[in-house]
Design a protein around this motif. Structure first.
Motif, PDB file in Angstrom:
ATOM      1  N   CYS A 114       0.811  -1.215   0.000  1.00  0.00           N
ATOM      2  CA  CYS A 114       0.000   0.000   0.000  1.00  0.00           C
ATOM      3  C   CYS A 114       0.846   1.267   0.000  1.00  0.00           C
ATOM      4  O   CYS A 114       0.334   2.350  -0.294  1.00  0.00           O
TER       5      CYS A 114
ATOM      6  N   MET B  73      -9.321   3.626  -6.509  1.00  0.00           N
ATOM      7  CA  MET B  73      -8.251   2.765  -5.975  1.00  0.00           C
ATOM      8  C   MET B  73      -8.224   1.485  -6.800  1.00  0.00           C
ATOM      9  O   MET B  73      -9.187   0.728  -6.838  1.00  0.00           O
TER      10      MET B  73
ATOM     11  N   TRP C  30     -14.864   1.492   8.259  1.00  0.00           N
ATOM     12  CA  TRP C  30     -13.808   0.532   7.917  1.00  0.00           C
ATOM     13  C   TRP C  30     -13.483  -0.346   9.123  1.00  0.00           C
ATOM     14  O   TRP C  30     -13.065   0.160  10.167  1.00  0.00           O
TER      15      TRP C  30
ATOM     16  N   TYR D 212     -12.074  12.510  -2.511  1.00  0.00           N
ATOM     17  CA  TYR D 212     -12.497  11.133  -2.799  1.00  0.00           C
ATOM     18  C   TYR D 212     -13.334  11.071  -4.071  1.00  0.00           C
ATOM     19  O   TYR D 212     -13.990  12.051  -4.450  1.00  0.00           O
ATOM     20  N   SER D 213     -13.365   9.891  -4.665  1.00  0.00           N
ATOM     21  CA  SER D 213     -14.317   9.642  -5.749  1.00  0.00           C
ATOM     22  C   SER D 213     -15.729   9.595  -5.158  1.00  0.00           C
ATOM     23  O   SER D 213     -15.895   9.395  -3.945  1.00  0.00           O
TER      24      SER D 213
ATOM     25  N   THR E 157     -14.692   3.384  -7.578  1.00  0.00           N
ATOM     26  CA  THR E 157     -13.541   3.905  -6.838  1.00  0.00           C
ATOM     27  C   THR E 157     -12.336   4.029  -7.771  1.00  0.00           C
ATOM     28  O   THR E 157     -12.224   3.276  -8.745  1.00  0.00           O
TER      29      THR E 157
ATOM     30  N   GLY F 226     -14.468   7.600   3.360  1.00  0.00           N
ATOM     31  CA  GLY F 226     -14.550   8.808   2.550  1.00  0.00           C
ATOM     32  C   GLY F 226     -14.680  10.095   3.322  1.00  0.00           C
ATOM     33  O   GLY F 226     -15.254  11.059   2.820  1.00  0.00           O
TER      34      GLY F 226
ATOM     35  N   CYS G 126       0.981   4.268  -2.471  1.00  0.00           N
ATOM     36  CA  CYS G 126      -0.153   5.193  -2.564  1.00  0.00           C
ATOM     37  C   CYS G 126      -0.628   5.733  -1.222  1.00  0.00           C
ATOM     38  O   CYS G 126      -1.464   6.636  -1.197  1.00  0.00           O
ATOM     39  N   HIS G 127      -0.186   5.148  -0.112  1.00  0.00           N
ATOM     40  CA  HIS G 127      -0.702   5.565   1.197  1.00  0.00           C
ATOM     41  C   HIS G 127       0.426   5.721   2.213  1.00  0.00           C
ATOM     42  O   HIS G 127       1.333   4.891   2.253  1.00  0.00           O
TER      43      HIS G 127
HETATM   44  C1  HEC Z   1      -2.392   2.361  -6.748  1.00  0.00           C
HETATM   45  C2  HEC Z   1      -2.579   3.149  -5.565  1.00  0.00           C
HETATM   46  C3  HEC Z   1      -3.183   2.481  -4.353  1.00  0.00           C
HETATM   47  C4  HEC Z   1      -2.759   1.338  -3.725  1.00  0.00           C
HETATM   48  C5  HEC Z   1      -1.607   0.404  -4.104  1.00  0.00           C
HETATM   49  C6  HEC Z   1      -3.605   1.189  -2.557  1.00  0.00           C
HETATM   50  N1  HEC Z   1      -4.518   2.199  -2.497  1.00  0.00           N
HETATM   51 FE1  HEC Z   1      -5.939   2.501  -1.069  1.00  0.00          FE
HETATM   52  N2  HEC Z   1      -6.630   4.124  -2.041  1.00  0.00           N
HETATM   53  C7  HEC Z   1      -6.084   4.650  -3.198  1.00  0.00           C
HETATM   54  C8  HEC Z   1      -6.907   5.759  -3.642  1.00  0.00           C
HETATM   55  C9  HEC Z   1      -6.659   6.613  -4.875  1.00  0.00           C
HETATM   56  C10 HEC Z   1      -7.951   5.882  -2.710  1.00  0.00           C
HETATM   57  C11 HEC Z   1      -9.157   6.832  -2.783  1.00  0.00           C
HETATM   58  C12 HEC Z   1     -10.232   6.050  -3.529  1.00  0.00           C
HETATM   59  C13 HEC Z   1     -11.453   6.827  -3.986  1.00  0.00           C
HETATM   60  O1  HEC Z   1     -11.603   8.008  -3.636  1.00  0.00           O
HETATM   61  O2  HEC Z   1     -12.244   6.208  -4.714  1.00  0.00           O
HETATM   62  C14 HEC Z   1      -7.750   4.843  -1.716  1.00  0.00           C
HETATM   63  C15 HEC Z   1      -8.561   4.647  -0.599  1.00  0.00           C
HETATM   64  C16 HEC Z   1      -8.343   3.716   0.379  1.00  0.00           C
HETATM   65  C17 HEC Z   1      -9.135   3.562   1.569  1.00  0.00           C
HETATM   66  C18 HEC Z   1     -10.326   4.400   1.969  1.00  0.00           C
HETATM   67  C19 HEC Z   1      -9.874   5.452   2.975  1.00  0.00           C
HETATM   68  C20 HEC Z   1     -10.968   6.338   3.507  1.00  0.00           C
HETATM   69  O3  HEC Z   1     -10.622   7.352   4.108  1.00  0.00           O
HETATM   70  O4  HEC Z   1     -12.159   6.026   3.335  1.00  0.00           O
HETATM   71  C21 HEC Z   1      -8.604   2.536   2.281  1.00  0.00           C
HETATM   72  C22 HEC Z   1      -9.097   1.981   3.602  1.00  0.00           C
HETATM   73  C23 HEC Z   1      -7.475   2.048   1.537  1.00  0.00           C
HETATM   74  N3  HEC Z   1      -7.341   2.781   0.387  1.00  0.00           N
HETATM   75  C24 HEC Z   1      -6.665   1.018   1.945  1.00  0.00           C
HETATM   76  C25 HEC Z   1      -5.618   0.502   1.196  1.00  0.00           C
HETATM   77  C26 HEC Z   1      -4.780  -0.582   1.635  1.00  0.00           C
HETATM   78  C27 HEC Z   1      -4.882  -1.249   2.991  1.00  0.00           C
HETATM   79  C28 HEC Z   1      -3.900  -0.840   0.623  1.00  0.00           C
HETATM   80  C29 HEC Z   1      -2.851  -1.934   0.565  1.00  0.00           C
HETATM   81  C30 HEC Z   1      -3.299  -3.275   0.854  1.00  0.00           C
HETATM   82  C31 HEC Z   1      -4.179   0.101  -0.445  1.00  0.00           C
HETATM   83  N4  HEC Z   1      -5.217   0.901  -0.050  1.00  0.00           N
HETATM   84  C32 HEC Z   1      -3.490   0.161  -1.650  1.00  0.00           C
HETATM   85  C33 HEC Z   1      -4.976   4.194  -3.863  1.00  0.00           C
HETATM   86  C34 HEC Z   1      -4.290   3.023  -3.570  1.00  0.00           C
END
Ligand code: HEC
Length: 127
Positions: A37, A103, A82, A71-72, A101, A64, A40-41
């Protein structure tokens, strides 16, 4: 906080061995998080935004709703919280769990998903 109470209630009295086993899991979870993760995070307290929002305290937070992240529509004020049951299908296949989404991530291995979820949970409970 309410969601954490049952977990705390069933936890056995913390002995030395359990403490270090839990610490080892958190370390493994952190490594898994960085690998899966981290591109991206961030997950540190007050960590910044990358492509995705900072995930410190995300466990137990409503989807969100992190202020300042754009956010989307699929996630914005998502209406769910969550936790294990919402995070597992999300990490398994984000776009199948919440179509629309931005992501783009899938993790087919349940053990790796659990490591990451437990890690995120550990960050929330230490708040
Ligand atoms: C390629 C980039 C990418 C990767 C790799 C990724 N994410 Fe994300 N994640 C995003 C994006 C962009 C968003 C916002 C999505 C949206 O707004 O639709 C997001 C949103 C989220 C959210 C929602 C947060 C909220 O505040 O509601 C969670 C939970 C999350 N990711 C967990 C993870 C976890 C755990 C991993 C690894 C296992 C991971 N992500 C891997 C890009 C990524």
């Amino acid at each position: 906080m309410v969601a954490l109470l049952p977990v705390l209630a069933v936890r056995p009295p913390a002995g030395h061995a359990q403490d270090s086993a839990a610490a080892a899991d958190v370390q493994a979870g952190q490594r898994q998080f960085e690998t899966s993760c981290g591109v991206c995070h961030t997950a540190g307290k007050d960590g910044g935004t990358r492509q995705g929002p900072n995930l410190y305290g995300v466990f137990g937070r409503r989807a969100g709703t992190l202020p300042g992240f754009s956010y989307s529509a699929a996630l914005r004020n998502g209406g769910w919280v969550w936790d294990e049951t919402t995070l597992d299908p999300w990490i398994a296949n984000a776009q199948a769990a919440h179509p629309g989404t931005v992501m783009n991530y899938r993790q087919a291995n349940p053990a790796k998903r659990k490591l990451v979820i437990d890690y995120l949970k550990s960050l929330s409970s230490s708040q």
